[in-house]
Design a protein around this motif. Structure first.
Motif, PDB file in Angstrom:
ATOM      1  N   GLN A  13       0.830  -0.845  -0.169  1.00 21.34           N
ATOM      2  CA  GLN A  13      -0.279  -0.223  -0.137  1.00 21.34           C
ATOM      3  C   GLN A  13       0.624   0.986  -0.281  1.00 21.34           C
ATOM      4  OE1 GLN A  13      -2.751  -0.269   3.049  1.00 21.34           O
ATOM      5  NE2 GLN A  13      -3.446   2.477   2.849  1.00 21.34           N
ATOM      6  N   LEU A  14       0.550   2.332  -1.101  1.00 21.16           N
ATOM      7  CA  LEU A  14       1.389   3.015  -1.391  1.00 21.16           C
ATOM      8  C   LEU A  14       0.366   4.748  -0.278  1.00 21.16           C
ATOM      9  CD1 LEU A  14       2.663   2.478  -4.505  1.00 21.16           C
ATOM     10  CD2 LEU A  14       3.643   2.441  -2.387  1.00 21.16           C
ATOM     11  N   LEU A  15      -1.135   4.699  -0.396  1.00 27.57           N
ATOM     12  CA  LEU A  15      -1.451   5.767  -0.046  1.00 27.57           C
ATOM     13  C   LEU A  15      -2.516   5.666   1.098  1.00 27.57           C
ATOM     14  CD1 LEU A  15      -2.674   6.824  -4.158  1.00 27.57           C
ATOM     15  CD2 LEU A  15      -1.415   8.170  -2.496  1.00 27.57           C
ATOM     16  N   THR A  16      -2.457   6.323   2.379  1.00 29.57           N
ATOM     17  CA  THR A  16      -2.878   6.307   3.661  1.00 29.57           C
ATOM     18  C   THR A  16      -3.834   6.626   3.551  1.00 29.57           C
ATOM     19  OG1 THR A  16      -1.058   7.701   4.411  1.00 29.57           O
ATOM     20  CG2 THR A  16      -0.468   5.485   4.370  1.00 29.57           C
ATOM     21  N   THR A  17      -4.397   8.039   3.231  1.00 27.47           N
ATOM     22  CA  THR A  17      -5.262   8.780   2.987  1.00 27.47           C
ATOM     23  C   THR A  17      -6.580   7.554   3.555  1.00 27.47           C
ATOM     24  OG1 THR A  17      -5.497   9.274   0.950  1.00 27.47           O
ATOM     25  CG2 THR A  17      -4.563  10.688   2.295  1.00 27.47           C
ATOM     26  N   PHE A  97       0.645  11.958  -5.727  1.00 31.01           N
ATOM     27  CA  PHE A  97       1.749  11.245  -6.206  1.00 31.01           C
ATOM     28  C   PHE A  97       2.647  10.578  -6.122  1.00 31.01           C
ATOM     29  CE2 PHE A  97      -0.256  15.815  -7.128  1.00 31.01           C
ATOM     30  CZ  PHE A  97      -0.303  16.347  -8.404  1.00 31.01           C
ATOM     31  N   LEU A  98       2.574   9.746  -7.073  1.00 31.51           N
ATOM     32  CA  LEU A  98       3.418   8.845  -6.926  1.00 31.51           C
ATOM     33  C   LEU A  98       4.942   8.564  -6.918  1.00 31.51           C
ATOM     34  CD1 LEU A  98       1.420   5.507  -6.406  1.00 31.51           C
ATOM     35  CD2 LEU A  98       1.141   7.029  -4.614  1.00 31.51           C
ATOM     36  N   GLU A  99       5.882   8.741  -6.602  1.00 32.69           N
ATOM     37  CA  GLU A  99       7.476   8.852  -7.053  1.00 32.69           C
ATOM     38  C   GLU A  99       7.363   7.097  -7.124  1.00 32.69           C
ATOM     39  OE1 GLU A  99       9.467  12.145  -5.273  1.00 32.69           O
ATOM     40  OE2 GLU A  99       8.238  12.335  -4.103  1.00 32.69           O
ATOM     41  N   GLU A 100       8.070   7.091  -8.056  1.00 37.99           N
ATOM     42  CA  GLU A 100       8.712   5.740  -8.856  1.00 37.99           C
ATOM     43  C   GLU A 100      10.161   5.812  -9.560  1.00 37.99           C
ATOM     44  OE1 GLU A 100       8.558   2.707  -7.348  1.00 37.99           O
ATOM     45  OE2 GLU A 100       6.654   2.815  -6.293  1.00 37.99           O
ATOM     46  N   ASN A 101      11.168   6.628  -8.609  1.00 33.42           N
ATOM     47  CA  ASN A 101      12.428   6.527  -9.639  1.00 33.42           C
ATOM     48  C   ASN A 101      13.420   5.947  -9.868  1.00 33.42           C
ATOM     49  OD1 ASN A 101      11.236   9.236 -11.071  1.00 33.42           O
ATOM     50  ND2 ASN A 101      11.340  10.051  -8.674  1.00 33.42           N
ATOM     51  N   GLN A 102      12.951   4.875  -9.599  1.00 34.07           N
ATOM     52  CA  GLN A 102      14.260   3.382  -9.162  1.00 34.07           C
ATOM     53  C   GLN A 102      13.391   2.430  -9.514  1.00 34.07           C
ATOM     54  OE1 GLN A 102      17.710   4.120  -7.912  1.00 34.07           O
ATOM     55  NE2 GLN A 102      17.381   6.144  -8.233  1.00 34.07           N
ATOM     56  N   LEU A 103      12.761   2.343 -10.500  1.00 35.17           N
ATOM     57  CA  LEU A 103      12.187   0.883 -10.976  1.00 35.17           C
ATOM     58  C   LEU A 103      13.347   0.993 -11.834  1.00 35.17           C
ATOM     59  CD1 LEU A 103       9.749   2.404 -12.431  1.00 35.17           C
ATOM     60  CD2 LEU A 103       9.457   1.213 -10.918  1.00 35.17           C
ATOM     61  N   PRO A 104      13.378  -0.788 -11.744  1.00 36.59           N
ATOM     62  CA  PRO A 104      14.532  -1.505 -12.068  1.00 36.59           C
ATOM     63  C   PRO A 104      14.493  -1.776 -13.590  1.00 36.59           C
ATOM     64  CG  PRO A 104      13.230  -3.463 -10.868  1.00 36.59           C
ATOM     65  CD  PRO A 104      11.926  -1.682 -11.072  1.00 36.59           C
ATOM     66  N   LYS A 115       0.171  -0.080 -13.847  1.00 36.90           N
ATOM     67  CA  LYS A 115       0.228  -1.170 -12.943  1.00 36.90           C
ATOM     68  C   LYS A 115       0.522  -0.866 -12.230  1.00 36.90           C
ATOM     69  CE  LYS A 115       1.319  -5.762 -11.554  1.00 36.90           C
ATOM     70  NZ  LYS A 115       0.054  -6.633 -11.761  1.00 36.90           N
ATOM     71  N   ILE A 116       1.502  -0.249 -11.672  1.00 37.32           N
ATOM     72  CA  ILE A 116       1.932   0.851  -9.870  1.00 37.32           C
ATOM     73  C   ILE A 116       0.863   1.474  -9.828  1.00 37.32           C
ATOM     74  CG2 ILE A 116       2.616   2.048  -8.303  1.00 37.32           C
ATOM     75  CD1 ILE A 116       5.703   0.753  -9.583  1.00 37.32           C
ATOM     76  N   GLY A 117      -0.347   1.681 -10.265  1.00 34.55           N
ATOM     77  CA  GLY A 117      -1.454   2.834 -10.110  1.00 34.55           C
ATOM     78  C   GLY A 117      -2.699   2.438 -10.211  1.00 34.55           C
ATOM     79  N   MET A 118      -2.196   1.616 -11.451  1.00 35.16           N
ATOM     80  CA  MET A 118      -3.866   1.119 -11.095  1.00 35.16           C
ATOM     81  C   MET A 118      -3.775  -0.449 -10.299  1.00 35.16           C
ATOM     82  SD  MET A 118      -3.936   0.516 -15.640  1.00 35.16           S
ATOM     83  CE  MET A 118      -5.921  -0.439 -15.513  1.00 35.16           C
ATOM     84  N   GLU A 120      -2.712   0.488  -7.332  1.00 36.81           N
ATOM     85  CA  GLU A 120      -3.132   0.703  -6.147  1.00 36.81           C
ATOM     86  C   GLU A 120      -4.810   2.031  -6.063  1.00 36.81           C
ATOM     87  OE1 GLU A 120      -2.442   3.313  -2.145  1.00 36.81           O
ATOM     88  OE2 GLU A 120      -1.137   1.405  -3.700  1.00 36.81           O
ATOM     89  N   ALA A 121      -5.059   1.875  -7.506  1.00 37.87           N
ATOM     90  CA  ALA A 121      -6.860   1.570  -7.591  1.00 37.87           C
ATOM     91  C   ALA A 121      -7.298   0.809  -7.212  1.00 37.87           C
ATOM     92  CB  ALA A 121      -6.553   1.929  -9.033  1.00 37.87           C
ATOM     93  N   VAL A 122      -6.948  -0.432  -6.903  1.00 35.90           N
ATOM     94  CA  VAL A 122      -7.441  -1.610  -6.879  1.00 35.90           C
ATOM     95  C   VAL A 122      -7.400  -1.290  -4.829  1.00 35.90           C
ATOM     96  CG1 VAL A 122      -7.138  -4.852  -6.065  1.00 35.90           C
ATOM     97  CG2 VAL A 122      -7.080  -3.129  -7.941  1.00 35.90           C
ATOM     98  N   ARG A 123      -5.895  -1.663  -4.331  1.00 34.81           N
ATOM     99  CA  ARG A 123      -6.503  -1.127  -3.534  1.00 34.81           C
ATOM    100  C   ARG A 123      -7.263  -0.327  -2.284  1.00 34.81           C
ATOM    101  NH1 ARG A 123      -1.350  -1.553  -3.816  1.00 34.81           N
ATOM    102  NH2 ARG A 123       0.409  -3.257  -2.892  1.00 34.81           N
ATOM    103  N   ARG A 124      -7.319   1.018  -3.469  1.00 38.62           N
ATOM    104  CA  ARG A 124      -8.132   2.399  -2.715  1.00 38.62           C
ATOM    105  C   ARG A 124      -9.902   2.095  -3.215  1.00 38.62           C
ATOM    106  NH1 ARG A 124      -6.743   5.718  -0.304  1.00 38.62           N
ATOM    107  NH2 ARG A 124      -7.549   8.087  -1.167  1.00 38.62           N
ATOM    108  N   PHE A 125     -10.162   0.823  -4.267  1.00 33.32           N
ATOM    109  CA  PHE A 125     -11.281   0.762  -4.279  1.00 33.32           C
ATOM    110  C   PHE A 125     -11.387  -0.140  -3.296  1.00 33.32           C
ATOM    111  CE2 PHE A 125     -11.591   2.632  -8.875  1.00 33.32           C
ATOM    112  CZ  PHE A 125     -12.633   3.834  -7.806  1.00 33.32           C
TER     113      PHE A 125
END
Length: 394
Positions: A13-17, A97-104, A115-118, A120-125
């Motif tokens: 989980q990336l967003l906790t609001t 806004f999610l910062e992902e500046n170290q992707l493999p 995928k990372i954003g979608m 997280e959307a699943v988690r929110r729903f």
């Protein structure tokens, strides 16, 4: 625990609001080295708001091997976007806004960012048990009509069984933001996309839909059922939708539009940005597209596919030769064996003879039988065939 997230998510989980109980739409935007993110966010915030709450998740991303210029632009994008966000507070639409500046380096790209954003959307729903929540894909350089969000909400209410849809798009083909050469090339490239899609529809193929990453939407439950977004660096949208279309009831939303950017790009090996770069490099007056005969031969084959369930059929030479390159006879036997009826056979057949194989067939006929033709000639011939244009007086 959510099975999909446990099994297939690449992040915890990336967003906790807190999630609004009436959250119904989450827009996911991948953002890489993008100086114009604010324009896209403004386009969304200017939309008429639907009855449900809306969230926008922007995934600012880069590879672990990205150069300093990219990282600097990503940092600036975050700073500017958060400042803009503070000045444009909305009750019914929230921006994250999610910062992902170290992707493999091996996986970094638009597919993984989406995928990372979608996910997280699943988690929110999931937090509010909204399994039919709508995940909208957008781009960091795209814009949309002001009725975009309202029409998306209406569409999924009107079509309660649709798992996903493609959304009408129109690239800008005039203006002062880009050169006339870009606009000219974009008009022809978009015409090429539309001719190809309608050519497949003419053939009767079940996957004759546009697959544009900034112009698609999916229910959370359907997204999970098909194991989510892939990690492809390019073509992620094409392969993603080819998993969703076979679920049935896939739809098209035509009462609004997304406006993708026509700018050039070298980020991916194909797609709009690459096509525009090639257009400028080749300095041509007219874009070439696929020959009408490729569609005519394919339609003749598709019209008789159901009969393959029981017996052999006459197959056009071009199709026959292509099929011989993909083990047609062996696969036909397997499909027949696994089919319980003619309708089931047709469904299984097109699961095998999928959109990717059809594109390979079109390329095969181009290379071996029917050379490409100027796009306006090809478009006019298809329109005549479909009865959408009168035969000119000669």
């Amino acid at each position: 625990m959510n099975y999909y997230l446990n099994r297939f998510s690449v992040r915890k989980q990336l967003l906790t609001t807190e999630v609004a109980l009436d959250l119904g739409i989450i827009i996911v935007i991948p953002c890489f080295n993008e100086p114009n993110l604010i324009s896209s966010l403004q386009s969304l915030v200017h939309c008429d708001l639907p009855s449900c709450a809306v969230e926008v998740i922007t995934v600012v991303n880069a590879s672990e091997s990205a150069n300093e210029a990219v990282l600097h632009q990503n940092k600036e994008s975050i700073i500017q976007a958060k400042k803009w966000c503070n000045e444009n507070q909305q009750n019914k639409i929230k921006f994250y806004f999610l910062e992902e500046n170290q992707l493999p380096a091996k996986e970094a790209g638009v597919g993984l960012a989406r995928k990372i954003g979608m996910d997280e959307a699943v988690r929110r729903f999931d937090a509010i048990n909204k399994h039919n929540g709508i995940i909208l894909c957008f781009d960091a350089d795209a814009k949309c009509d002001t009725n975009y969000l309202v029409e998306v909400e209406k569409h999924f209410i009107k079509h309660p069984t649709t798992p996903a849809c493609s959304i009408h798009f129109e690239h800008p083909v005039s203006g002062d933001e880009f050169s006339q050469e870009i606009y000219n090339g974009m008009l022809q490239y978009e015409l090429h996309l539309r001719v190809y899609k309608n050519g497949l529809k003419y053939c009767g193929l079940p996957y004759a839909f546009h697959t544009i990453g900034s112009s698609m939407a999916v229910r959370s439950i359907a997204y999970q059922k098909q194991n989510g977004m892939n990690k492809r660096k390019a073509g992620e949208d094409f392969y993603f939708l080819q998993k969703l279309i076979p679920l049935g009831n896939f739809t098209e939303l035509k009462t609004t539009k997304v406006i993708p950017s026509p700018r050039i790009s070298d980020r991916v090996p194909f797609g709009t940005g690459k096509a525009m770069q090639n257009w400028l490099n080749e300095d041509k007056e007219e874009l070439l597209s696929f020959h009408l005969n490729s569609y005519l031969d394919l339609k003749q084959f598709c019209d008789n596919v159901a009969d393959l369930y029981i017996h052999e059929i006459t197959i056009p030479k071009t199709v026959q030769e292509f099929l011989s390159t993909i083990d047609f006879e062996e696969n036909l036997l397997k499909i027949r064996k696994n089919s319980t009826s003619k309708n089931h056979f047709v469904k299984l057949f097109y699961n095998w003879f999928n959109a990717f194989k059809v594109l390979k067939y079109i390329h095969f006929t181009r290379d071996n039988y029917y050379p490409n033709v100027p796009i306006f000639k090809g478009a006019n011939e298809l329109l005549l065939l479909l009865g959408e244009q009168e035969q000119p007086n000669l």
